[in-house]
Design a protein around this motif. Structure first.
Motif, mmCIF file in Angstrom:
data_model
loop_
_atom_site.group_PDB
_atom_site.id
_atom_site.type_symbol
_atom_site.label_atom_id
_atom_site.label_comp_id
_atom_site.label_asym_id
_atom_site.label_seq_id
_atom_site.Cartn_x
_atom_site.Cartn_y
_atom_site.Cartn_z
ATOM 1 N N ASP A 63 -14.130 27.159 -42.511
ATOM 2 C CA ASP A 63 -13.774 28.394 -43.212
ATOM 3 C C ASP A 63 -13.142 29.372 -42.216
ATOM 4 O OD1 ASP A 63 -15.038 27.223 -45.325
ATOM 5 O OD2 ASP A 63 -16.769 28.576 -45.341
ATOM 6 N N GLY A 64 -12.327 30.275 -42.734
ATOM 7 C CA GLY A 64 -11.781 31.326 -41.871
ATOM 8 C C GLY A 64 -10.420 31.784 -42.340
ATOM 9 N N VAL A 65 -9.643 32.238 -41.387
ATOM 10 C CA VAL A 65 -8.275 32.712 -41.635
ATOM 11 C C VAL A 65 -7.323 31.862 -40.802
ATOM 12 C CG1 VAL A 65 -6.682 34.656 -41.397
ATOM 13 C CG2 VAL A 65 -9.044 35.066 -42.100
ATOM 14 N N LEU A 66 -6.229 31.455 -41.413
ATOM 15 C CA LEU A 66 -5.212 30.734 -40.645
ATOM 16 C C LEU A 66 -4.526 31.740 -39.723
ATOM 17 C CD1 LEU A 66 -3.803 27.952 -40.295
ATOM 18 C CD2 LEU A 66 -2.039 28.802 -41.851
ATOM 19 N N VAL A 67 -4.795 31.628 -38.433
ATOM 20 C CA VAL A 67 -4.240 32.586 -37.478
ATOM 21 C C VAL A 67 -3.008 32.040 -36.759
ATOM 22 C CG1 VAL A 67 -6.443 33.724 -37.128
ATOM 23 C CG2 VAL A 67 -5.800 31.835 -35.627
ATOM 24 N N GLY A 68 -2.788 30.741 -36.831
ATOM 25 C CA GLY A 68 -1.621 30.164 -36.167
ATOM 26 C C GLY A 68 -1.171 28.879 -36.814
ATOM 27 N N LEU A 69 0.146 28.730 -36.975
ATOM 28 C CA LEU A 69 0.755 27.497 -37.479
ATOM 29 C C LEU A 69 2.018 27.300 -36.650
ATOM 30 C CD1 LEU A 69 0.559 25.231 -39.572
ATOM 31 C CD2 LEU A 69 1.913 26.664 -41.126
ATOM 32 N N ASP A 70 1.879 26.550 -35.569
ATOM 33 C CA ASP A 70 2.921 26.458 -34.561
ATOM 34 C C ASP A 70 4.157 25.735 -35.080
ATOM 35 O OD1 ASP A 70 3.669 26.742 -31.634
ATOM 36 O OD2 ASP A 70 3.914 24.596 -31.946
ATOM 37 N N ALA A 71 5.313 26.393 -34.936
ATOM 38 C CA ALA A 71 6.557 25.826 -35.455
ATOM 39 C C ALA A 71 6.899 24.504 -34.769
ATOM 40 C CB ALA A 71 7.703 26.831 -35.284
ATOM 41 N N MET A 72 6.708 24.425 -33.461
ATOM 42 C CA MET A 72 7.024 23.182 -32.757
ATOM 43 C C MET A 72 6.152 22.033 -33.254
ATOM 44 S SD MET A 72 8.772 21.478 -30.582
ATOM 45 C CE MET A 72 9.586 22.473 -29.336
ATOM 46 N N ALA A 73 4.874 22.303 -33.484
ATOM 47 C CA ALA A 73 3.982 21.254 -33.983
ATOM 48 C C ALA A 73 4.433 20.755 -35.350
ATOM 49 C CB ALA A 73 2.551 21.787 -34.061
ATOM 50 N N VAL A 74 4.824 21.668 -36.227
ATOM 51 C CA VAL A 74 5.300 21.270 -37.551
ATOM 52 C C VAL A 74 6.605 20.491 -37.432
ATOM 53 C CG1 VAL A 74 6.115 22.109 -39.789
ATOM 54 C CG2 VAL A 74 4.130 23.175 -38.704
ATOM 55 N N GLY A 75 7.499 20.956 -36.550
ATOM 56 C CA GLY A 75 8.763 20.255 -36.357
ATOM 57 C C GLY A 75 8.571 18.847 -35.829
ATOM 58 N N LEU A 76 7.684 18.689 -34.857
ATOM 59 C CA LEU A 76 7.412 17.345 -34.328
ATOM 60 C C LEU A 76 6.766 16.450 -35.381
ATOM 61 C CD1 LEU A 76 6.140 18.205 -30.736
ATOM 62 C CD2 LEU A 76 8.310 17.130 -31.368
ATOM 63 N N THR A 77 5.918 17.041 -36.213
ATOM 64 C CA THR A 77 5.290 16.278 -37.294
ATOM 65 C C THR A 77 6.353 15.751 -38.249
ATOM 66 O OG1 THR A 77 3.291 17.623 -37.144
ATOM 67 C CG2 THR A 77 3.616 16.385 -39.177
ATOM 68 N N ALA A 78 7.262 16.618 -38.678
ATOM 69 C CA ALA A 78 8.335 16.198 -39.588
ATOM 70 C C ALA A 78 9.209 15.128 -38.940
ATOM 71 C CB ALA A 78 9.173 17.407 -39.988
ATOM 72 N N TRP A 79 9.473 15.287 -37.650
ATOM 73 C CA TRP A 79 10.279 14.299 -36.927
ATOM 74 C C TRP A 79 9.588 12.936 -36.905
ATOM 75 C CZ3 TRP A 79 8.871 12.380 -31.902
ATOM 76 C CH2 TRP A 79 9.838 11.529 -31.330
ATOM 77 N N ARG A 80 8.305 12.911 -36.595
ATOM 78 C CA ARG A 80 7.580 11.640 -36.556
ATOM 79 C C ARG A 80 7.568 10.959 -37.927
ATOM 80 N NH1 ARG A 80 5.215 10.575 -31.801
ATOM 81 N NH2 ARG A 80 4.485 12.334 -30.510
ATOM 82 N N LEU A 81 7.545 11.772 -38.970
ATOM 83 C CA LEU A 81 7.498 11.215 -40.321
ATOM 84 C C LEU A 81 8.844 10.653 -40.770
ATOM 85 C CD1 LEU A 81 5.324 13.995 -41.989
ATOM 86 C CD2 LEU A 81 4.586 11.665 -41.419
ATOM 87 N N GLY A 82 9.900 10.928 -40.022
ATOM 88 C CA GLY A 82 11.213 10.372 -40.344
ATOM 89 C C GLY A 82 12.246 11.381 -40.783
ATOM 90 N N ALA A 83 11.899 12.683 -40.767
ATOM 91 C CA ALA A 83 12.857 13.705 -41.211
ATOM 92 C C ALA A 83 13.915 13.990 -40.166
ATOM 93 C CB ALA A 83 12.120 14.994 -41.570
ATOM 94 N N GLY A 84 13.648 13.654 -38.902
ATOM 95 C CA GLY A 84 14.597 13.893 -37.827
ATOM 96 C C GLY A 84 14.918 12.617 -37.089
ATOM 97 N N ARG A 85 15.716 12.729 -36.058
ATOM 98 C CA ARG A 85 16.141 11.554 -35.291
ATOM 99 C C ARG A 85 15.942 11.796 -33.800
ATOM 100 N NH1 ARG A 85 20.633 13.617 -37.771
ATOM 101 N NH2 ARG A 85 20.913 11.824 -39.119
#
Length: 427
Positions: free
Chosen positions: A335-357
């Motif tokens: 429980d709590g408040v979302l205090v951080g959602l790192d853009a680089m982490a999300v970008g790398l996640t999308a890349w690993r999933l196949g959205a990037g090259r």
């Protein structure tokens, strides 16, 4: 005729290159007279020694002159373009181009494909069935002058600043990508060569951006604005925050769907805010001050332009967008408040999933990416969905999940709200 080793030594030792030396180097490199290893050595010398404003401007002009220039002045249109230095979830071009066209200014935008954690505008649009990125100059002119369209987003031809394309490939493998004069001249040589009447730059700064620190982002923006001014191109820049992804999606078809939501009058607040901020800058640069782009979102005019723009490039705006075959839900661990959602982490996640090259020319998955269900400042409960991962290669889920979890921080106090647009830079 200059001698390449003496030019390399001159820059290595901190001297300013002359205009004739720069012209010769770029032309000789383009035609294979200067070898790759010699140009790599010069790029490294520039990386360490930098370039003056005069050198950078001459370097940019020489790269433009290595190919052809587009010229839309004969069309009788006011034209303006936008360039972003790249970020995570940065789908702004998609709603922005038709929105500005709906306000009466033509938008000839040459865009690229993604590499690494940042997405490419062409990859996003190519997820629309039938849409094509490759257009001739005549086709571009026809679309721009069509009163129902007025905007085109397409790939740059191989004859536009070919020296830049060749040099970028070297910089990518020799550790010289981060040189601000070389970054600025690379971007601006293509933008000046495309023949637009005015240019607005969106220079990202933060964890998910190429420039992580405000100082280096400001220096890059100022250098590019100066290059535009020196070339007679009206240029302004906005520094915008890229610590958290823009909107709630990162991935090609996912971002197209979100852009359509914005055009329909909805969409995430940050995407709408930045789209309108850039639209107002573009309209002002083109001399239009009596139209509020927010009205064109509300009355449906921007959506009409979007549909016409997609059709004009062979796409079907009514066709279902591709979806991935596999999904995985990421849930809050406490429980709590979302205090951080790192853009680089999300970008790398999308890349690993196949959205990037990982390499230029590799295929991407149209339906892959990350769909976010919360944003920083939202309260969360343990077990609540935070994100959904989409992919056609489910074996990548473990690595992608590890990347994303490393960028999610849940705390007690909401984070400080900071403005999306940090600063405006003009000559």
């Amino acid at each position: 005729m200059p001698e390449i080793t003496s030019i390399i030594r001159s820059k290595r030792d901190g001297f300013e290159l002359t205009g004739s030396e720069i012209d010769w180097v770029i032309e000789a490199f383009t035609h294979g007279i200067v070898a790759d290893e010699q140009m790599s050595a010069l790029a490294m010398a520039i990386y360490f020694r930098g370039m003056s404003r005069t050198e950078t401007a001459r370097w940019t002009t020489a790269m433009i002159d290595s190919g052809r220039r587009l010229d839309f002045t004969g069309l009788g249109l006011r034209t303006v373009d936008k360039h972003s230095t790249g970020g995570v979830g940065d789908k702004i071009t998609l709603p922005l181009a038709p929105l500005v066209a709906a306000c009466g200014v033509a938008v000839p935008q040459l865009s690229g494909r993604g590499l690494g954690h940042t997405g490419g505008t062409l990859d996003k649009l190519e997820s629309i069935p039938g849409w094509r990125a490759e257009l001739s100059t005549a086709e571009m002119a026809e679309i721009l002058t069509d009163p129902a369209v007025g905007a085109v987003v397409c790939a740059a031809g191989t004859d536009l600043a070919p020296a830049d394309r060749k040099l970028y490939a070297l910089r990518d493998v020799t550790g010289t990508v981060e040189s601000i004069p070389l970054i600025a001249s690379s971007i601006m040589s293509k933008k000046i060569a495309e023949g637009t009447g005015a240019l607005v730059l969106d220079v990202k700064v933060g964890s998910g951006a190429f420039m992580k620190e405000i100082g280096e982002a400001r220096e890059l923006a100022r250098t590019m604005v100066e290059l535009g001014s020196d070339a007679g191109l009206s240029t302004t820049a906005l520094l915008t925050r890229m610590d958290t992804p823009l909107g709630r999606t990162a991935g090609n078809a996912l971002e197209v769907g979100e852009a359509v939501e914005v055009l329909a009058g909805g969409g995430p607040d940050d995407v709408v805010e930045l789209t309108l901020a850039l639209a107002r800058e573009m309209l002002a640069a083109a001399g239009v001050h009596d139209v509020d782009p927010a009205d064109r979102l509300r009355d449906g005019a921007a959506m009409d332009r979007w549909r016409s723009m997609i059709v004009a490039q062979g796409g079907d705006p009514d066709a279902p967008l591709p979806t991935a075959h596999h999904t995985e839900t990421v849930r809050a661990e406490s429980d709590g408040v979302l205090v951080g959602l790192d853009a680089m982490a999300v970008g790398l996640t999308a890349w690993r999933l196949g959205a990037g090259r990982a390499q230029q020319g590799s295929a991407v998955q149209a339906g892959a990416g990350v769909e976010l269900h919360v944003t920083p400042g939202d309260s969360v409960r343990a077990g609540q969905p935070i994100a959904t991962l989409h992919t056609d290669t489910p074996q990548m889920f473990p690595a992608a999940l590890a990347d994303l979890r490393g960028g999610v921080r849940i705390g007690v106090e909401p984070p400080e709200r900071r403005p999306l647009v940090i600063e405006r830079i003009t000559e």
